[in-house]
Motif scaffolding. Structure first.
Motif, PDB file in Angstrom:
ATOM      1  N   LYS A   1     -15.572   7.750  30.988  1.00 22.69           N
ATOM      2  CA  LYS A   1     -14.498   8.704  30.704  1.00 22.69           C
ATOM      3  C   LYS A   1     -14.942  10.121  31.034  1.00 22.69           C
ATOM      4  CE  LYS A   1     -10.454   9.850  29.005  1.00 22.69           C
ATOM      5  NZ  LYS A   1      -9.188   9.420  29.644  1.00 22.69           N
TER       6      LYS A   1
ATOM      7  N   ASP B   1      -6.345   5.285  26.524  1.00 23.07           N
ATOM      8  CA  ASP B   1      -5.277   6.286  26.518  1.00 23.07           C
ATOM      9  C   ASP B   1      -4.269   5.881  27.594  1.00 23.07           C
ATOM     10  OD1 ASP B   1      -3.590   8.440  26.681  1.00 23.07           O
ATOM     11  OD2 ASP B   1      -5.126   9.872  27.337  1.00 23.07           O
TER      12      ASP B   1
ATOM     13  N   GLY C   1     -11.376   8.815  23.638  1.00 22.81           N
ATOM     14  CA  GLY C   1     -10.536   9.110  24.794  1.00 22.81           C
ATOM     15  C   GLY C   1     -10.233   7.935  25.688  1.00 22.81           C
ATOM     16  N   TRP C   2     -10.870   6.777  25.462  1.00 24.82           N
ATOM     17  CA  TRP C   2     -10.471   5.646  26.285  1.00 24.82           C
ATOM     18  C   TRP C   2      -9.337   4.883  25.608  1.00 24.82           C
ATOM     19  CZ3 TRP C   2     -14.969   4.355  23.336  1.00 24.82           C
ATOM     20  CH2 TRP C   2     -15.076   3.062  22.831  1.00 24.82           C
TER      21      TRP C   2
ATOM     22  N   PRO D   1      -7.843   2.753  37.594  1.00 21.40           N
ATOM     23  CA  PRO D   1      -8.321   2.645  36.218  1.00 21.40           C
ATOM     24  C   PRO D   1      -9.399   1.572  36.100  1.00 21.40           C
ATOM     25  CG  PRO D   1      -6.111   1.722  36.431  1.00 21.40           C
ATOM     26  CD  PRO D   1      -6.437   2.351  37.743  1.00 21.40           C
TER      27      PRO D   1
ATOM     28  N   THR E   1      -0.311   3.241  34.311  1.00 18.57           N
ATOM     29  CA  THR E   1      -0.996   4.249  35.134  1.00 18.57           C
ATOM     30  C   THR E   1      -0.368   4.419  36.511  1.00 18.57           C
ATOM     31  OG1 THR E   1      -2.543   2.599  36.005  1.00 18.57           O
ATOM     32  CG2 THR E   1      -3.186   3.770  33.983  1.00 18.57           C
TER      33      THR E   1
ATOM     34  N   TYR F   1     -12.806   8.970  34.785  1.00 20.17           N
ATOM     35  CA  TYR F   1     -12.075   7.711  34.939  1.00 20.17           C
ATOM     36  C   TYR F   1     -11.083   7.510  33.797  1.00 20.17           C
ATOM     37  CZ  TYR F   1     -15.393   6.188  38.544  1.00 20.17           C
ATOM     38  OH  TYR F   1     -16.143   6.087  39.689  1.00 20.17           O
ATOM     39  N   CYS F   2      -9.972   6.860  34.104  1.00 19.58           N
ATOM     40  CA  CYS F   2      -9.117   6.289  33.068  1.00 19.58           C
ATOM     41  C   CYS F   2      -9.733   4.947  32.676  1.00 19.58           C
ATOM     42  CB  CYS F   2      -7.695   6.080  33.585  1.00 19.58           C
ATOM     43  SG  CYS F   2      -6.783   7.602  33.931  1.00 19.58           S
TER      44      CYS F   2
ATOM     45  N   CYS G   1      -3.095   8.223  30.321  1.00 18.68           N
ATOM     46  CA  CYS G   1      -4.038   8.672  31.351  1.00 18.68           C
ATOM     47  C   CYS G   1      -3.522   8.316  32.740  1.00 18.68           C
ATOM     48  CB  CYS G   1      -5.399   8.022  31.115  1.00 18.68           C
ATOM     49  SG  CYS G   1      -6.702   8.607  32.229  1.00 18.68           S
ATOM     50  N   LYS G   2      -3.591   9.276  33.644  1.00 25.12           N
ATOM     51  CA  LYS G   2      -3.192   9.048  35.033  1.00 25.12           C
ATOM     52  C   LYS G   2      -4.422   9.215  35.931  1.00 25.12           C
ATOM     53  CE  LYS G   2       1.094   8.432  33.974  1.00 25.12           C
ATOM     54  NZ  LYS G   2       1.668   7.052  34.033  1.00 25.12           N
ATOM     55  N   PRO G   3      -4.732   8.221  36.738  1.00 26.64           N
ATOM     56  CA  PRO G   3      -5.920   8.301  37.596  1.00 26.64           C
ATOM     57  C   PRO G   3      -5.871   9.497  38.534  1.00 26.64           C
ATOM     58  CG  PRO G   3      -5.069   6.055  37.519  1.00 26.64           C
ATOM     59  CD  PRO G   3      -4.034   6.927  36.860  1.00 26.64           C
ATOM     60  N   SER G   4      -7.030  10.065  38.783  1.00 20.86           N
ATOM     61  CA  SER G   4      -7.146  11.213  39.670  1.00 20.86           C
ATOM     62  C   SER G   4      -7.316  10.756  41.110  1.00 20.86           C
ATOM     63  CB  SER G   4      -8.355  12.059  39.255  1.00 20.86           C
ATOM     64  OG  SER G   4      -9.560  11.321  39.472  1.00 20.86           O
TER      65      SER G   4
END
Length: 287
Positions: A76, A41, A38-39, A53, A120, A80-81, A44-47
């Motif tokens: 992950k 990616d 999953g890294w 990231p 991102t 985290y992204c 991926c959009k940071p929360s």
């Protein structure tokens, strides 16, 4: 030799061999697409909880996959992204990276951070680096404009003030086949020898730059960066940590601290999110 090294060294060799089978000669765009739990990616959009990231920077002889088989999934899973790059490649040398001139490797990091930020939408990233990967980003911060693009730099056993060729030789049992690459003429190795022209330039005028938070996590059992306290930085916004001050029975050395030490991982997570840090102890291995 500490008894546990008889386990860690074969384990490290096994992991490297597994990577060699599953992602042969992974580099550049190939590494970005490599299986990685999953890294890497780029969708991926940071929360809101973790708005920056995390870019992972491997060490000498490492690569974007095998150096981070423990820490990348750990981060992950915490939301985290996470991204990792290959750098410092030498022509005709697969798998073993981080060998080219360190200033040129910093340029590769600069370009990679730009790519992560563009994908991102984040204004800044946090960087976590091991060994050379904890030291090299400081060149990017100091000379390539990275201070405007990086919030925090976390170095795990970083070679901030160099070591000896003998210290670098201590890496060889973990990287079967790397002996032929070990030479004082190999650019990254020459650059990391204490007193080199590169390190003199890097550390002139102070270890840090304004606007960046620095964390160094060192182990007293480091046999590569010697003495281990040479990893530490001096300056504002710096936190230097000895792993054994967090857990006295932790025997991790230079490689294990980044590859599989969950006590070190917990302290990395604290450095990434200091507002929600939780005390790191021996029990953190279960968190």
């Amino acid at each position: 030799m500490l008894p546990w090294k008889r386990v860690i060294r074969p384990l490290a060799a096994f992991l490297l061999a597994a990577v060699a089978v599953t992602v042969p000669a992974a580099s550049g765009a190939q590494a970005a697409a490599a299986p990685s739990s999953g890294w890497n990616d780029f969708a991926c959009k940071p929360s809101a909880a973790h708005p920056r990231p995390v870019v992972l920077v491997h060490g000498t002889f490492g690569n974007s996959v095998d150096n981070w088989l423990g820490l990348a999934p750990y981060l992950k899973s915490r939301g985290y992204c996470v991204f990792s790059l290959d750098y410092g490649q030498l022509p005709g040398v697969p798998l073993f990276h981080g060998l080219g001139p360190v200033d040129k490797s910093a340029e590769q990091l600069d370009a990679y951070v730009d790519r992560v930020r563009a994908a991102t939408g984040a204004a800044k990233v946090d960087i976590v680096g091991h060994s050379q990967g904890g030291m090299m980003p400081r060149y990017y911060l100091k000379f390539l404009g990275g201070a405007a693009e990086v919030n925090a730099l976390i170095g795990i056993a970083p070679s901030n003030h160099g070591t000896t060729l003998g210290g670098l030789t201590a890496l060889l049992p973990y990287f079967p086949g790397a002996e032929d690459l070990l030479s004082a003429a190999t650019p990254a190795l020459a650059d990391q020898i204490a007193g080199s022209a590169f390190l003199t330039k890097l550390n002139a005028g102070g270890d840090t730059v304004p606007g960046v938070r620095y964390t160094v996590i060192a182990t007293k059992y480091d046999e590569v960066v010697t003495p281990y306290r040479s990893a530490f930085l001096t300056g504002p916004n710096v936190r230097n940590v000895v792993l054994q001050d967090l857990c006295a029975v932790d025997l991790s050395e230079h490689l294990a601290i980044a590859l599989l030490d969950r006590i070190a991982f917990h302290e990395v997570a604290n450095a990434l999110d200091p507002d929600h840090a939780q005390r790191t102890t021996c029990a953190s291995v279960f968190s």
